[in-house]
Design a protein around this motif. Sequence first.
Motif, PDB file in Angstrom:
ATOM      1  N   ARG B 168     -27.757 -16.441  -2.144  1.00 52.43           N
ATOM      2  CA  ARG B 168     -26.797 -17.543  -2.071  1.00 52.43           C
ATOM      3  C   ARG B 168     -26.400 -17.886  -0.644  1.00 52.43           C
ATOM      4  NH1 ARG B 168     -21.578 -16.905  -5.675  1.00 52.43           N
ATOM      5  NH2 ARG B 168     -21.417 -19.166  -5.623  1.00 52.43           N
ATOM      6  N   LEU B 169     -26.596 -16.920   0.268  1.00 52.18           N
ATOM      7  CA  LEU B 169     -26.129 -17.135   1.634  1.00 52.18           C
ATOM      8  C   LEU B 169     -26.952 -16.229   2.541  1.00 52.18           C
ATOM      9  CD1 LEU B 169     -23.854 -18.523   3.296  1.00 52.18           C
ATOM     10  CD2 LEU B 169     -22.507 -16.459   2.997  1.00 52.18           C
ATOM     11  N   ASP B 170     -27.216 -16.716   3.746  1.00 50.14           N
ATOM     12  CA  ASP B 170     -27.948 -15.872   4.674  1.00 50.14           C
ATOM     13  C   ASP B 170     -27.165 -14.583   4.921  1.00 50.14           C
ATOM     14  OD1 ASP B 170     -30.366 -16.365   6.747  1.00 50.14           O
ATOM     15  OD2 ASP B 170     -28.888 -14.925   7.492  1.00 50.14           O
ATOM     16  N   LEU B 171     -27.914 -13.477   5.054  1.00 51.53           N
ATOM     17  CA  LEU B 171     -27.262 -12.166   5.178  1.00 51.53           C
ATOM     18  C   LEU B 171     -26.480 -12.022   6.478  1.00 51.53           C
ATOM     19  CD1 LEU B 171     -30.218 -10.101   3.774  1.00 51.53           C
ATOM     20  CD2 LEU B 171     -28.032 -10.535   2.651  1.00 51.53           C
ATOM     21  N   LEU B 172     -26.745 -12.935   7.396  1.00 54.77           N
ATOM     22  CA  LEU B 172     -26.036 -12.925   8.674  1.00 54.77           C
ATOM     23  C   LEU B 172     -24.539 -13.175   8.471  1.00 54.77           C
ATOM     24  CD1 LEU B 172     -26.783 -12.891  11.676  1.00 54.77           C
ATOM     25  CD2 LEU B 172     -26.838 -15.363  11.597  1.00 54.77           C
ATOM     26  N   TYR B 173     -24.244 -13.951   7.428  1.00 61.53           N
ATOM     27  CA  TYR B 173     -22.847 -14.323   7.203  1.00 61.53           C
ATOM     28  C   TYR B 173     -22.229 -13.427   6.156  1.00 61.53           C
ATOM     29  CZ  TYR B 173     -24.699 -18.495   9.356  1.00 61.53           C
ATOM     30  OH  TYR B 173     -25.326 -19.369  10.215  1.00 61.53           O
ATOM     31  N   TYR B 174     -20.983 -13.138   6.365  1.00 58.02           N
ATOM     32  CA  TYR B 174     -20.256 -12.456   5.319  1.00 58.02           C
ATOM     33  C   TYR B 174     -18.975 -13.243   5.050  1.00 58.02           C
ATOM     34  CZ  TYR B 174     -17.634  -9.225   2.576  1.00 58.02           C
ATOM     35  OH  TYR B 174     -16.908  -8.679   1.558  1.00 58.02           O
ATOM     36  N   VAL B 175     -18.925 -13.818   3.876  1.00 55.59           N
ATOM     37  CA  VAL B 175     -17.779 -14.658   3.542  1.00 55.59           C
ATOM     38  C   VAL B 175     -17.034 -14.006   2.390  1.00 55.59           C
ATOM     39  CG1 VAL B 175     -17.080 -16.914   2.715  1.00 55.59           C
ATOM     40  CG2 VAL B 175     -18.946 -16.718   4.336  1.00 55.59           C
ATOM     41  N   GLU B 176     -15.784 -13.739   2.605  1.00 56.45           N
ATOM     42  CA  GLU B 176     -14.931 -13.126   1.581  1.00 56.45           C
ATOM     43  C   GLU B 176     -14.758 -14.128   0.435  1.00 56.45           C
ATOM     44  OE1 GLU B 176     -13.628  -9.956   0.344  1.00 56.45           O
ATOM     45  OE2 GLU B 176     -13.919  -9.734   2.507  1.00 56.45           O
ATOM     46  N   PRO B 177     -15.097 -13.750  -0.800  1.00 59.92           N
ATOM     47  CA  PRO B 177     -14.964 -14.721  -1.875  1.00 59.92           C
ATOM     48  C   PRO B 177     -13.501 -15.117  -2.130  1.00 59.92           C
ATOM     49  CG  PRO B 177     -15.655 -12.581  -2.720  1.00 59.92           C
ATOM     50  CD  PRO B 177     -15.610 -12.464  -1.238  1.00 59.92           C
ATOM     51  N   VAL B 178     -13.219 -16.403  -2.133  1.00 61.34           N
ATOM     52  CA  VAL B 178     -11.876 -16.903  -2.437  1.00 61.34           C
ATOM     53  C   VAL B 178     -11.917 -17.603  -3.790  1.00 61.34           C
ATOM     54  CG1 VAL B 178      -9.964 -18.341  -1.649  1.00 61.34           C
ATOM     55  CG2 VAL B 178     -11.461 -17.234   0.028  1.00 61.34           C
ATOM     56  N   THR B 179     -12.779 -18.621  -3.873  1.00 62.84           N
ATOM     57  CA  THR B 179     -12.907 -19.343  -5.138  1.00 62.84           C
ATOM     58  C   THR B 179     -14.128 -18.862  -5.925  1.00 62.84           C
ATOM     59  OG1 THR B 179     -14.300 -20.982  -4.067  1.00 62.84           O
ATOM     60  CG2 THR B 179     -11.943 -21.435  -4.127  1.00 62.84           C
TER      61      THR B 179
END
Lengths: 534, 336
Positions: B168-179
């Motif tokens: 779903r997203l490049d492994l470079l990014y880490y985005v904390e799930p909000v929604t």
Amino acid sequence: MKRILLGAGLCMTAALALAAPAHAAKTIVYCSEGSPENFNPQLNTTSTSMDVAIPVYNRLVQFEHGGTKVVPALAESWTVSPDGLTYTFKLRQGVKWHSTNDFKPTRDFNADDVLFSFERQWKTDHPYHKVSGGAYDYFKDMGFPDLLKSIEKVDDHTVKFTLSKVEAPFIANMAMVFASVFSAEYADSLLKKKTPEKIDQVPVGTGPFQFVAYQKDAVIRYKAFDQYWGGKAALDNLVFAITPDAAVRYAKLKAGECHVVPFPNPADIDTMKKDTSINLMEKEGLNVGYLAFNVTKKPFDDVRVRRALNMAIDKKAIVDAVYQGAGTPAKNPIPPTMWSYNNAVEDYPFDPEKAKKLLADAGYANGFETDLWAMPVQRPYNPNAKRMAEMMQADLAKIGIKASIKQYEWGEYRKRLQAGEHQMGMMGWTGDNGDPDNFLAVLLGCDAARIGGSNLAKWCYKEFEDLVQEAKRTTDVGARTKLYEQSQVIFKEQAPWFPVAHSIVFMALNKNVTGYKMDPFGHHHFYPDVDLKQ
Amino acid sequence: MLRFILTRASLVIPTFLGVTFLSFLLIRLVPGDPIEVRVGERGIPPERLAQLRHEMGLDQPMWKQFADYIGNVLSGDLGTSIVTQNPVLDEFFTLFPATVELGLAAMVFAVLAGLPAGIIAAVKRGSWFDHGVMGLSLTGYSMPIFWWGLLLILFFSVQLGLTPVSGRLDLLYYVEPVTGFMLVDTWLSGEKGAFASALRHLVLPAIVLGTIPLAVIARMTRSAMLEVLGEDYIRTGRAKGLSEGRVIGLHALRNALIPVVTVIGLQVGTLLGGAILTETIFSWPGVGKWLVESINRRDYPALQGGVLLIATTVMTVNLLVDLLYGVLNPRIRHAR
């Protein structure tokens, strides 16, 4: 409408135009085949779930990287009492625990942690025993509840295990993943916060990699633990990208999105071998696929008949056709990668004429009728039991034996074989602890020959049994090796099985990955030595 | 209107019971239970087996298990997963946004491409474009999702390197799930490039999942348009000198949309069914992939709960579509 279309089009083009960002320095991506059940190897039985705990935890002793030899880990050394009943482990000092946002360790690893880790699984009144369902399958299957008599903390850095009977494979069992050591301090802090189940979801260990985050069914992230007692890993980050489809894993490897890919599609192996952009590794698995003759039933009570069958089936043809390059013919009940494998044993030649003669000697000149049970499912040691059974059936027909193939649903199949309902039945085994006892006693010992036991030939042969039992009571590896080698000679003479094959396991790697070694137990390790060429 | 809603809603109850019963029964008809699946070659001593079966409630008669289950469901308890020991409801709602995001993207793709294609095909009836669209939509409709997905991956991701293979997203990014919606979360995170990465990951799975609805929508739009274009008021519109754009865009399309909206609503079921395969191919962490793993592990509570929640979603959406239909077309509303 036009405007929306245009807008969406622009968005997509803009997104496509941005090249994929380069991976941060030394991040290795392992495309794992499935999601873990949790992060506690005490609770799990699947290799997929064990894999996610391996980077985080250590055990008192461990298997050397890529082998089955047991080496010191959290225990610097251990001694065994002369009667073989007491194991005293000297613990390594200065071993640091990982920390999380909610937990900062105040002390190093010590004996309390060892006690906590085993007592949780062992003592039914332990406050953690029932947390997360508390099945502890491996602990129970390896016989620990009965085997352990006591575990004592001698001092902060010494732990004494007392056993109820002599058990040479004990040390190998202690290297299995279920024997991982957990932080008692972390457990206490969670208990105070009334969230004990977190211990199984947010792991805190002493291992080379520290757990960072798990996005369910998608990504598991670890970072190298700076204060690791064995020295910091060469890699900075370890990422598990969960990718259940084998064809997609291969595509990700080709596109540079994965560095290490397990369980390639058997159909892709040939293409992968020719693919110069990747590195395909292979190793014989710690397993064996076999056909057991039920020696309690006629005519298999006669050793001549069993030998005749060993000569009547064309093993090489079967391995070629069924395993398609992913198997090697087996002659012994243990795989060649295991210590004490007796390579001097010679397999029976494929010789239908001689087989016929042996049958005639045994009084079956015109052959006989029998059954041939085949597994209904694909297993790691046997990709296609039905096809294998058909080939065996054809070979046996040539010497006058009429074998009818029988199949049941998998659970039912195992149950009936263990009850000894068959005359000839196929099965296999994958090793747990790398100890020959785990094959020879479990699959061919007298105790397992009882109704419902895992000795499917129901073969209890005193000479063989004595050797295996003596080896179990002997702690010296050199002496045990000799005993096991001898037992394999007897196995061959008495032929309770037709050993078929040891399957080969494949791993596909990006060319930049160095130092990766395939694990005989089928786990995946990224420490030590594993590195990425820049 | 209220009566209309109540009549439709009352039909939901038997459907709900039926779905619960089927999902309960079917997984139990599959050979092997959760314990057998995890035991393997080693076998299990009979007393342990009995104990585990008792703990999981599998030793109860089937009717009792079902009655207990229904009772729990009615009180809002879908049970805990046998495998992870987490509440089924939690697991489902952690993963559901990913499926919704994928489904919406697929729907947007299907509508944006399907509607214009169907309209143009109808207006230029019999032209090469018409034949092309109809031929392609039949192909799209008949395409096995698995094969289609792999084909796109091999071409766009491996050969051309334009899109990522899966995730779903490049492994470079880490985005904390909000929604839980990656596009929204990456947007909120403000991390540079993360949103674009999420979008790039969404393109291929959305196309794969949207292909069947696209085909259906294109065909439906075309036939609805053809019907409307033959109406008297269209001829009247043209006769009074309205521009062709106005005749088609305003008078014809608006009336043609009514059946198309119904079809779009019905596609929600197709989307969620297709999501099971699409998510497996693209390693998309949604409920589809989760259900497949639950089947493999014979995780009864997870599977039953998952099927039930998905069925509830489909029923709700269909109900909403029916209501929307009433709003769009007053004749239906007043006929009741």
